[in-house]
Design a protein around this motif. Structure first.
Motif, PDB file in Angstrom:
ATOM      1  N   VAL A  34     -32.994  13.744  23.785  1.00  0.00           N
ATOM      2  CA  VAL A  34     -32.689  14.047  25.186  1.00  0.00           C
ATOM      3  C   VAL A  34     -31.324  13.476  25.569  1.00  0.00           C
ATOM      4  N   GLY A  35     -31.061  12.253  25.123  1.00  0.00           N
ATOM      5  CA  GLY A  35     -29.802  11.601  25.465  1.00  0.00           C
ATOM      6  C   GLY A  35     -28.588  12.269  24.859  1.00  0.00           C
ATOM      7  N   GLN A  36     -28.789  13.037  23.795  1.00  0.00           N
ATOM      8  CA  GLN A  36     -27.666  13.690  23.131  1.00  0.00           C
ATOM      9  C   GLN A  36     -27.559  15.175  23.462  1.00  0.00           C
ATOM     10  N   THR A  37     -28.521  15.708  24.202  1.00  0.00           N
ATOM     11  CA  THR A  37     -28.508  17.152  24.507  1.00  0.00           C
ATOM     12  C   THR A  37     -28.532  17.416  26.017  1.00  0.00           C
ATOM     13  N   VAL A  38     -29.639  17.070  26.648  1.00  0.00           N
ATOM     14  CA  VAL A  38     -29.823  17.382  28.069  1.00  0.00           C
ATOM     15  C   VAL A  38     -28.940  16.518  28.959  1.00  0.00           C
ATOM     16  N   VAL A  39     -28.892  15.212  28.663  1.00  0.00           N
ATOM     17  CA  VAL A  39     -28.176  14.274  29.534  1.00  0.00           C
ATOM     18  C   VAL A  39     -26.687  14.607  29.673  1.00  0.00           C
ATOM     19  N   PRO A  40     -25.952  14.901  28.574  1.00  0.00           N
ATOM     20  CA  PRO A  40     -24.528  15.231  28.752  1.00  0.00           C
ATOM     21  C   PRO A  40     -24.298  16.447  29.646  1.00  0.00           C
ATOM     22  N   VAL A  41     -25.183  17.438  29.537  1.00  0.00           N
ATOM     23  CA  VAL A  41     -25.037  18.645  30.365  1.00  0.00           C
ATOM     24  C   VAL A  41     -25.281  18.309  31.836  1.00  0.00           C
ATOM     25  N   LEU A  42     -26.363  17.576  32.106  1.00  0.00           N
ATOM     26  CA  LEU A  42     -26.652  17.175  33.487  1.00  0.00           C
ATOM     27  C   LEU A  42     -25.558  16.262  34.034  1.00  0.00           C
ATOM     28  N   GLY A  43     -25.075  15.359  33.182  1.00  0.00           N
ATOM     29  CA  GLY A  43     -24.015  14.448  33.614  1.00  0.00           C
ATOM     30  C   GLY A  43     -22.748  15.194  33.991  1.00  0.00           C
ATOM     31  N   ALA A  44     -22.387  16.197  33.188  1.00  0.00           N
ATOM     32  CA  ALA A  44     -21.189  16.993  33.500  1.00  0.00           C
ATOM     33  C   ALA A  44     -21.377  17.775  34.789  1.00  0.00           C
ATOM     34  N   ALA A  45     -22.585  18.292  35.014  1.00  0.00           N
ATOM     35  CA  ALA A  45     -22.848  19.059  36.230  1.00  0.00           C
ATOM     36  C   ALA A  45     -22.771  18.168  37.467  1.00  0.00           C
ATOM     37  N   VAL A  46     -23.410  16.998  37.394  1.00  0.00           N
ATOM     38  CA  VAL A  46     -23.392  16.073  38.537  1.00  0.00           C
ATOM     39  C   VAL A  46     -21.971  15.598  38.824  1.00  0.00           C
ATOM     40  N   SER A  47     -21.290  15.126  37.776  1.00  0.00           N
ATOM     41  CA  SER A  47     -19.922  14.627  37.963  1.00  0.00           C
ATOM     42  C   SER A  47     -19.003  15.730  38.451  1.00  0.00           C
TER      43      SER A  47
END
Length: 266
Positions: free
Chosen positions: A171-184
């Motif tokens: 999860v930390g290497q797949t979903v989280v980066p995508v969500l992080g980029a969207a939020v930021s």
């Protein structure tokens, strides 16, 4: 229809429109190189300040880790040092994340008069700039700092949990980066569109409402800007283009029919 008579696209089409606005801003500063150089000044000042802060954080991260773990003093040297090194790395990593998140806000605060003028010149080249209420520079800076701190609080509500989830396998290497980029990316758009929206007399709540109501271009624009800002020195060199692109997006799509209120007689 937007202000140019083009259909408003949602979803993937709107996301692509957001990307297009950034490239339009890039094209604008390419045609106006003096304005690009003008917009580099506050970004370079902010970069120097952030480099000093990160160097200090890196220098004292180990001391901060030791201060935060007094309970480990009695542990074996190997375990104690390993825990404190890992904690120091986490502290520095959080510092880097915060630097990426806050760089735009800090640069806009430092360069408020610069980017206000740059944004006005973009609109003037498109047929005339909105004239907002005459606000003293000090009051504008105070308001900018206040709004940036509120935005930062929202960002941290999402970023800290995502940072922790980043250590979860898969999860930390797949979903989280995508969500992080969207939020930021979304909150970068919030910051960058502030100048043009404030000239239209829009409050912070109204600006948020407009962006939430038309998330696709906000995300397309912001995610691309976020990725560009991850490139070393990308945030410095692309900041004028990001301000120009955000101004174009506000004028064309987000708030094309929101005139600034008439100046008061008092």
């Amino acid at each position: 229809m937007n202000s140019m008579g083009q259909p408003i696209r949602r979803g993937i089409g709107g996301f692509a429109d957001g990307i297009k606005y950034f490239f339009q801003g890039l094209g604008w500063v390419a045609r106006h190189p003096r304005q690009w150089l003008f917009g580099l000044i506050p970004a370079l000042i902010a970069l120097a300040l952030y480099i000093v802060a990160l160097v200090l954080l890196g220098t004292y991260a180990g001391d901060l880790a030791a201060w935060a773990t007094p309970f480990a003093d009695g542990w074996s040297a190997g375990v104690r040092d390993t825990v404190r090194i890992l904690l120091g790395v986490v502290v520095f990593g959080l510092g880097l994340v915060l630097a990426v998140i806050t760089f735009t806000a800090a640069t806009l605060v430092i360069g408020d008069p610069f980017y206000e003028k740059l944004s006005e010149r973009v609109e003037e080249s498109m047929g005339g700039a909105h004239t907002g209420p005459d606000v003293p520079i000090w009051r504008s800076i105070v308001r900018s700092v206040r709004d940036s701190l509120i935005t930062l609080a929202y960002v941290l509500m999402f970023t800290i949990p995502l940072f922790i989830l980043g250590f979860v396998p898969v999860v930390g290497q797949t979903v989280v980066p995508v969500l992080g980029a969207a939020v930021s990316g979304f909150f970068l758009t919030v910051e960058l569109t502030t100048l043009a929206m404030e000239r239209r007399g829009l409050s912070r709540k109204q600006r948020f409402a407009l962006l939430r109501g038309d998330k696709s271009p906000a995300l397309g624009f912001g995610v691309l800007v976020f990725l560009v800002f991850l490139i070393p020195f990308g945030a410095v060199f692309a900041m004028p283009a990001a301000v120009a692109g955000a101004t174009i997006m506000v004028r064309v799509r987000l708030a094309p029919h929101h005139p600034a209120p008439a100046p008061s007689d008092h």
